[in-house]
Design a protein around this motif. Structure first.
Motif, PDB file in Angstrom:
ATOM      1  N   VAL A  72      -2.648 -11.378  -5.286  1.00  0.00           N
ATOM      2  CA  VAL A  72      -2.952 -10.129  -5.977  1.00  0.00           C
ATOM      3  C   VAL A  72      -3.494  -9.138  -4.954  1.00  0.00           C
ATOM      4  CG1 VAL A  72      -4.324  -9.042  -7.781  1.00  0.00           C
ATOM      5  CG2 VAL A  72      -3.584 -11.424  -8.051  1.00  0.00           C
ATOM      6  N   LEU A  73      -2.899  -7.939  -4.948  1.00  0.00           N
ATOM      7  CA  LEU A  73      -3.380  -6.846  -4.105  1.00  0.00           C
ATOM      8  C   LEU A  73      -3.872  -5.765  -5.045  1.00  0.00           C
ATOM      9  CD1 LEU A  73      -0.365  -6.619  -1.645  1.00  0.00           C
ATOM     10  CD2 LEU A  73      -2.368  -8.096  -1.477  1.00  0.00           C
ATOM     11  N   GLN A  74      -5.166  -5.509  -5.029  1.00  0.00           N
ATOM     12  CA  GLN A  74      -5.699  -4.466  -5.903  1.00  0.00           C
ATOM     13  C   GLN A  74      -6.324  -3.396  -5.020  1.00  0.00           C
ATOM     14  OE1 GLN A  74      -8.641  -5.237  -9.159  1.00  0.00           O
ATOM     15  NE2 GLN A  74      -6.789  -4.681 -10.303  1.00  0.00           N
ATOM     16  N   MET A  75      -5.752  -2.177  -5.163  1.00  0.00           N
ATOM     17  CA  MET A  75      -6.151  -1.044  -4.332  1.00  0.00           C
ATOM     18  C   MET A  75      -6.933  -0.036  -5.162  1.00  0.00           C
ATOM     19  SD  MET A  75      -2.413  -1.014  -2.689  1.00  0.00           S
ATOM     20  CE  MET A  75      -1.836  -2.116  -3.964  1.00  0.00           C
ATOM     21  N   MET A  76      -8.058   0.377  -4.613  1.00  0.00           N
ATOM     22  CA  MET A  76      -8.909   1.367  -5.274  1.00  0.00           C
ATOM     23  C   MET A  76      -9.084   2.553  -4.332  1.00  0.00           C
ATOM     24  SD  MET A  76     -11.459  -1.601  -6.401  1.00  0.00           S
ATOM     25  CE  MET A  76     -10.781  -2.610  -5.097  1.00  0.00           C
ATOM     26  N   GLY A  77      -8.874   3.739  -4.835  1.00  0.00           N
ATOM     27  CA  GLY A  77      -9.034   4.899  -3.965  1.00  0.00           C
ATOM     28  C   GLY A  77      -8.506   6.148  -4.595  1.00  0.00           C
TER      29      GLY A  77
ATOM     30  N   PRO B 205     -10.276  -1.732   4.244  1.00  0.00           N
ATOM     31  CA  PRO B 205     -10.215  -0.303   3.958  1.00  0.00           C
ATOM     32  C   PRO B 205      -8.887   0.280   4.426  1.00  0.00           C
ATOM     33  CG  PRO B 205     -11.585  -0.692   5.882  1.00  0.00           C
ATOM     34  CD  PRO B 205     -11.171  -2.039   5.364  1.00  0.00           C
ATOM     35  N   PHE B 206      -8.529   1.439   3.845  1.00  0.00           N
ATOM     36  CA  PHE B 206      -7.340   2.151   4.311  1.00  0.00           C
ATOM     37  C   PHE B 206      -7.589   3.648   4.268  1.00  0.00           C
ATOM     38  CE2 PHE B 206      -6.650   1.333  -0.221  1.00  0.00           C
ATOM     39  CZ  PHE B 206      -6.224   2.564  -0.714  1.00  0.00           C
ATOM     40  N   ALA B 207      -6.895   4.353   5.145  1.00  0.00           N
ATOM     41  CA  ALA B 207      -6.957   5.815   5.217  1.00  0.00           C
ATOM     42  C   ALA B 207      -5.590   6.301   5.673  1.00  0.00           C
ATOM     43  CB  ALA B 207      -8.033   6.273   6.193  1.00  0.00           C
ATOM     44  N   ALA B 208      -5.203   7.486   5.204  1.00  0.00           N
ATOM     45  CA  ALA B 208      -3.896   8.053   5.540  1.00  0.00           C
ATOM     46  C   ALA B 208      -2.781   7.043   5.246  1.00  0.00           C
ATOM     47  CB  ALA B 208      -3.857   8.531   6.994  1.00  0.00           C
ATOM     48  N   ARG B 209      -2.972   6.279   4.175  1.00  0.00           N
ATOM     49  CA  ARG B 209      -2.004   5.274   3.708  1.00  0.00           C
ATOM     50  C   ARG B 209      -1.750   4.150   4.703  1.00  0.00           C
ATOM     51  NH1 ARG B 209       2.979   7.515   0.758  1.00  0.00           N
ATOM     52  NH2 ARG B 209       2.657   5.583  -0.389  1.00  0.00           N
ATOM     53  N   ARG B 210      -2.727   3.891   5.591  1.00  0.00           N
ATOM     54  CA  ARG B 210      -2.616   2.822   6.589  1.00  0.00           C
ATOM     55  C   ARG B 210      -3.832   1.908   6.490  1.00  0.00           C
ATOM     56  NH1 ARG B 210       2.108   1.930   8.287  1.00  0.00           N
ATOM     57  NH2 ARG B 210       1.196   0.752   9.975  1.00  0.00           N
TER      58      ARG B 210
ATOM     59  N   ALA C 125      -9.916   1.233  -0.580  1.00  0.00           N
ATOM     60  CA  ALA C 125     -10.083  -0.152  -0.155  1.00  0.00           C
ATOM     61  C   ALA C 125      -9.128  -1.032  -0.935  1.00  0.00           C
ATOM     62  CB  ALA C 125     -11.521  -0.609  -0.379  1.00  0.00           C
ATOM     63  N   MET C 126      -8.636  -2.063  -0.273  1.00  0.00           N
ATOM     64  CA  MET C 126      -7.727  -3.012  -0.898  1.00  0.00           C
ATOM     65  C   MET C 126      -8.385  -4.385  -0.933  1.00  0.00           C
ATOM     66  SD  MET C 126      -3.990  -4.479   0.183  1.00  0.00           S
ATOM     67  CE  MET C 126      -3.195  -2.902   0.115  1.00  0.00           C
ATOM     68  N   VAL C 127      -8.312  -5.022  -2.086  1.00  0.00           N
ATOM     69  CA  VAL C 127      -8.725  -6.411  -2.225  1.00  0.00           C
ATOM     70  C   VAL C 127      -7.466  -7.261  -2.216  1.00  0.00           C
ATOM     71  CG1 VAL C 127      -9.830  -8.117  -3.711  1.00  0.00           C
ATOM     72  CG2 VAL C 127     -10.747  -5.791  -3.593  1.00  0.00           C
ATOM     73  N   ILE C 128      -7.450  -8.250  -1.351  1.00  0.00           N
ATOM     74  CA  ILE C 128      -6.373  -9.226  -1.319  1.00  0.00           C
ATOM     75  C   ILE C 128      -6.981 -10.505  -1.875  1.00  0.00           C
ATOM     76  CG2 ILE C 128      -4.752 -10.503   0.134  1.00  0.00           C
ATOM     77  CD1 ILE C 128      -5.926  -7.757   1.987  1.00  0.00           C
ATOM     78  N   PHE C 129      -6.412 -11.014  -2.979  1.00  0.00           N
ATOM     79  CA  PHE C 129      -7.005 -12.153  -3.679  1.00  0.00           C
ATOM     80  C   PHE C 129      -5.993 -13.273  -3.865  1.00  0.00           C
ATOM     81  CE2 PHE C 129      -8.023 -14.441  -7.630  1.00  0.00           C
ATOM     82  CZ  PHE C 129      -9.286 -14.922  -7.307  1.00  0.00           C
ATOM     83  N   VAL C 130      -6.443 -14.492  -3.626  1.00  0.00           N
ATOM     84  CA  VAL C 130      -5.626 -15.690  -3.789  1.00  0.00           C
ATOM     85  C   VAL C 130      -6.015 -16.384  -5.093  1.00  0.00           C
ATOM     86  CG1 VAL C 130      -5.025 -17.942  -2.827  1.00  0.00           C
ATOM     87  CG2 VAL C 130      -5.573 -16.044  -1.287  1.00  0.00           C
TER      88      VAL C 130
ATOM     89  N   LEU D 110       0.834  -1.199   0.000  1.00  0.00           N
ATOM     90  CA  LEU D 110       0.000   0.000   0.000  1.00  0.00           C
ATOM     91  C   LEU D 110       0.873   1.255   0.000  1.00  0.00           C
ATOM     92  CD1 LEU D 110      -2.619   1.628   0.282  1.00  0.00           C
ATOM     93  CD2 LEU D 110      -2.556   1.130   2.747  1.00  0.00           C
ATOM     94  N   GLU D 111       1.903   1.259   0.815  1.00  0.00           N
ATOM     95  CA  GLU D 111       2.792   2.415   0.905  1.00  0.00           C
ATOM     96  C   GLU D 111       3.549   2.670  -0.393  1.00  0.00           C
ATOM     97  OE1 GLU D 111       5.173   1.528   4.332  1.00  0.00           O
ATOM     98  OE2 GLU D 111       3.475   1.793   5.703  1.00  0.00           O
ATOM     99  N   SER D 112       3.658   1.654  -1.250  1.00  0.00           N
ATOM    100  CA  SER D 112       4.370   1.832  -2.525  1.00  0.00           C
ATOM    101  C   SER D 112       3.505   2.525  -3.582  1.00  0.00           C
ATOM    102  CB  SER D 112       4.848   0.482  -3.059  1.00  0.00           C
ATOM    103  OG  SER D 112       3.771  -0.253  -3.620  1.00  0.00           O
TER     104      SER D 112
END
Length: 137
Positions: A131-136, A102-107, A36-41, A27-29
Motif C-alpha cells: 500500500v502506497l498512501q500519499m498525503m500532500g 517525503p516528496f517535493a516537485a513530484r519526486r 509524504a508517502m507511506v509505504i506499508f506492507v 507518485l507521478e500517477s
C-alpha cells in the motif's frame, strides 16, 4: 489531499526487491506535488526499508539478519504452527512494515545512494501487494 496506490509483485524467499522506481511511478500517477508517502506492507513476514541497493550490502543485510534472528533455532511460533517461519516474523518485526518518504516537485526525496527496498523474509515464495498512501498538496 490523500491518494492511495498499490504495487504488486512476486517474490522468492529471502529476496530483497528494489521498489524505488515503482514507488516513484505511483507518485507521478497522482496530482500531488509535495507531501509524504507511506509505504506499508500488509503481512507479518515482509518488511520495507532503505539501503544502498548493491550486491555487497544486500548480502551483508542477509548475513546480519541471520546473526540477529537465525533460521535454525527453536521458535515457539514454529512449535505451535509448524510452518518454520518464526525467524521471518521476528525479522519483519525488527525492520518494520512501513516507511515514510517525503516528496517535493513530484519526486521522492532520497539520498544519492538510497533506494527503497522490500524484504521478503518468509521461507517461501509470495505474492505481495504493498500500500502506497500519499498525503500532500
Amino acid at each position: 489531499m490523500i491518494e492511495t496506490r498499490y504495487i504488486e509483485f512476486e517474490t522468492d524467499k529471502g529476496e530483497v526487491v528494489d521498489i524505488t522506481d515503482e514507488v516513484q511511478k505511483s507518485l507521478e500517477s497522482t496530482s500531488l506535488k509535495a507531501g509524504a508517502m507511506v509505504i506499508f506492507v500488509p503481512g507479518a513476514t515482509g518488511a520495507v526499508t532503505t539501503i544502498e541497493y548493491e550486491d555487497g550490502l544486500v548480502a551483508d543485510l542477509g548475513d546480519a539478519l541471520e546473526r540477529i534472528a537465525p533460521q535454525n533455532i527453536d521458535y515457539s511460533h514454529n512449535l505451535r504452527w509448524h510452518d518454520g517461519n518464526g525467524h521471518s516474523h521476528i525479522r519483519a518485526s525488527l525492520i518494520g512494515p512501513s516507511l515514510i518518504v517525503p516528496f517535493a516537485a513530484r519526486r521522492l526525496i532520497l539520498g544519492t545512494w538510497q533506494q527503497i527496498v522490500f524484504l521478503e523474509l518468509d521461507n517461501r515464495k509470495r505474492h505481495r501487494k504493498l500500500v502506497l498512501q500519499m498525503m500532500g498538496e
